[in-house]
Enzyme design. Structure first.
Site, short mmCIF file in Angstrom:
data_model
loop_
_atom_site.label_atom_id
_atom_site.label_comp_id
_atom_site.label_asym_id
_atom_site.label_seq_id
_atom_site.Cartn_x
_atom_site.Cartn_y
_atom_site.Cartn_z
N THR A 78 0.89 -1.16 0.00
CA THR A 78 0.00 0.00 0.00
C THR A 78 0.93 1.21 0.00
OG1 THR A 78 -0.11 0.17 2.40
CG2 THR A 78 -1.78 -1.21 1.36
N HIS A 79 0.54 2.26 -0.69
CA HIS A 79 1.41 3.44 -0.85
C HIS A 79 2.75 3.06 -1.47
CE1 HIS A 79 -1.43 5.40 2.00
NE2 HIS A 79 -1.39 4.22 2.60
N SER A 109 17.38 -0.92 -26.26
CA SER A 109 17.66 0.51 -26.42
C SER A 109 18.62 0.68 -27.58
CB SER A 109 18.27 1.06 -25.13
OG SER A 109 19.04 2.21 -25.41
N LYS A 149 20.06 -2.65 -22.03
CA LYS A 149 18.65 -2.44 -21.74
C LYS A 149 17.73 -3.51 -22.34
CE LYS A 149 16.88 0.56 -19.86
NZ LYS A 149 16.66 1.94 -20.28
N ASN A 180 13.59 -3.47 -22.37
CA ASN A 180 12.49 -2.62 -21.89
C ASN A 180 11.11 -3.28 -22.03
OD1 ASN A 180 14.36 -0.57 -21.35
ND2 ASN A 180 14.27 0.14 -23.48
N GLU A 207 4.40 -0.63 -21.31
CA GLU A 207 4.44 0.83 -21.35
C GLU A 207 3.46 1.40 -22.37
OE1 GLU A 207 8.70 2.49 -20.87
OE2 GLU A 207 8.93 0.43 -21.48
N LYS A 217 -17.27 7.50 -35.76
CA LYS A 217 -16.66 6.22 -36.14
C LYS A 217 -15.17 6.10 -35.85
CE LYS A 217 -19.34 6.55 -39.66
NZ LYS A 217 -20.46 7.09 -38.86
N1 ARG Z 1 -21.37 8.74 -43.57
C1 ARG Z 1 -22.51 9.13 -42.83
C2 ARG Z 1 -22.25 8.94 -41.33
O1 ARG Z 1 -21.36 8.25 -41.00
C3 ARG Z 1 -23.69 8.32 -43.22
C4 ARG Z 1 -24.99 8.99 -43.00
C5 ARG Z 1 -25.10 10.18 -43.86
N2 ARG Z 1 -26.44 10.69 -43.88
C6 ARG Z 1 -26.73 11.84 -44.47
N3 ARG Z 1 -27.96 12.18 -44.46
N4 ARG Z 1 -25.84 12.57 -45.05
O2 ARG Z 1 -22.92 9.49 -40.49
#
Ligand code: ARG
Length: 468
Positions: A160-161, A288, A294, A296, A301, A336
């Site tokens: 601990t610590h 290294s 070394k 690593n 990391e 995305k």
């Molecule tokens: N590439 C767009 C997205 O990932 C798809 C949907 C686009 N829709 C639109 N009405 N322009 O959100």
């Protein structure tokens, strides 16, 4: 990319020209959403089957579409498909190519918008991703259990610590991570239940006037719960703009990254010369460029370091969503890369940490030397006094004085004589020094969850069973 090429799918009709080159570059998503191709095709196949059922497509048209999509899928998988940035995204690229080959492709977008299509694709993709990640986490758990089993008798100081506290079995320390990872799995699986809901049929915002069979699409795409009940989104406006499920995944992944980072930190400490508890196999370390001696622990990391981007992705997503008016807004396209990056990062980290731990040896002598520090059992000495009837507070005080005496005389705690102990307090008897027998000390720690000999063996067996 040409400036004025008309894009055949979405802009025909309303627009006199295609987007300017830098607009197209700014708005395209094909450079990253191409990854959704498999799920986009799966969604289209289900949608086509449904359109056939409700009479929008003939059987022959459906078959032509299936063949066309199948062929396109094979070309993409073989790296032979040419993605066109002027077609913006994965949805339009695939649909445009299909329609070029199969006239009935022009019917495929009936009662569908890219807004519900992208929501569907991301859900399908994430569903698979969670399954893969859960598998990798189970592997990491198994690697931890195996390392614990192979070194079941190894005792190390618990800290601990970052100060030596009390002795624990190495396996107990490793199983702490197995527990954390199990909660991560539970969170991811819980998230999965909200990913696993079919949004298709929501259209751009308001569903469709056509008599779609949403349940059929959902069934074909396996959007069912544990009881086989079809899972459909219940509000079209929510369905096209909801990204909660992506946030949940990124949040659960951020916590997973915290756990991986803590494990990484222990590995880094243990691999250092000061601790020297473990030896990571050469193939899982790097050297290294300057210092020849070394070796690593870079996997650990980088796992620790990558936590930063996983946290960042979560904050990016939350920020992306917070001011959006209903419903779909193009901002959502920004979800995305953050989602993909989190999924890629945590999955790779989990996999590499498992591989590294499977190729790590325990330096048993160094662990034993560290665990032999009798100060680790000072609390046991207080418990001894408690057994003799002393209240814990004064017992703590007495042992404190014993520790001070040991320091003053330059002796380890277990080298003090009975006379010296009794000089501090008369309660100490002949059996007092027996407290410092590490083996018996470990045998006494048998509360549920404690690092006792029997309890740790039980926990190892439980996890081995649960993970098999
Ligand atoms: N590439 C767009 C997205 O990932 C798809 C949907 C686009 N829709 C639109 N009405 N322009 O959100």
């Amino acid at each position: 990319m040409s400036t004025n090429k008309k894009s055949p799918v979405s802009r025909s009709g309303r627009f006199a020209s295609g987007p300017a080159a830098d607009v197209a570059k700014f708005t395209e998503s094909i450079s990253f959403d191409w990854r959704l191709w498999k799920h986009d095709i799966l969604g289209s196949l289900a949608h086509a089957a449904m359109l056939k059922k409700i009479g929008v497509l003939t059987k022959a048209e459906e078959i032509a579409i299936i063949r066309g999509l199948d062929q396109i899928g094979k070309e993409i998988a073989a790296g032979k498909f040419s993605w066109k940035p002027e077609l913006e995204d994965v949805h339009m690229n695939i649909e445009a190519e299909l329609t070029k080959r199969v006239p009935a492709g022009a019917k495929l977008h009936t009662a569908r918008s890219r807004n519900d299509q992208v929501a569907l694709d991301v859900r399908l993709w994430l569903r698979d991703e969670i399954t893969l990640l859960l598998g990798e986490i189970a592997n990491l758990q198994r690697a931890l259990v195996t390392l614990g089993e192979r070194n079941a008798d190894v005792i190390i100081p618990g800290y601990t610590h970052l100060q030596r506290a009390q002795p624990v079995y190495l396996a107990h320390h490793l199983l702490a991570y197995v527990e954390m990872l199990e909660r991560d799995c539970e969170r991811l699986w819980d998230c999965h239940s909200r990913v696993n809901i079919c949004p298709l049929g929501s259209g751009a915002i308001a569903g469709s006037t056509l008599p779609l069979d949403r349940a059929l699409v959902a069934k074909l795409l396996d959007f069912v719960d544990a009881n086989g009940k079809v899972q459909l989104t219940q509000n079209s406006m929510d369905a096209v703009s909801d990204r909660d499920f992506a946030v949940e995944f990124c949040a659960a992944s951020a916590l997973l990254a915290v756990h991986l980072s803590r494990l990484a930190e222990d590995v880094i400490l243990w691999a250092g010369t000061e601790f020297n508890f473990i030896k990571i196999a050469d193939a899982y370390t790097t050297g290294s460029s300057l210092m020849p001696q070394k070796k690593n622990p870079d996997i650990a990391e980088l796992t620790r370091g990558k936590t930063g981007r996983v946290f960042g992705n979560l904050i990016s997503l939350l920020t992306l969503l917070k001011g959006l008016p209903m419903t779909y807004n193009r901002d959502l396209q920004e979800d995305k890369e953050r989602l993909f990056d989190t999924a890629d990062t945590v999955r790779a980290s989990v996999r590499l940490m498992a591989a590294m731990l499977s190729n790590t040896k325990i330096n048993r002598e160094n662990c034993a030397a560290a665990a032999s520090d009798p100060a680790l059992l000072a609390t046991d000495l207080a418990d001894y006094l408690v057994r003799k009837g002393m209240a814990f507070r004064p017992a703590h005080h007495v042992v404190g004085a014993v520790v001070a005496l040991a320091e003053k005389t330059g002796k380890p705690l277990n080298q003090l004589t009975l006379a010296e102990l009794q000089g501090v307090d008369k309660t100490f008897g002949r059996d007092a020094l027996g407290v410092f027998n590490l083996k018996t000390a470990m045998a006494k720690r048998n509360l549920t969850g404690a690092p006792g000999t029997k309890e740790v063996a039980k926990q190892l067996a439980r996890w081995r069973e649960q993970l098999s």
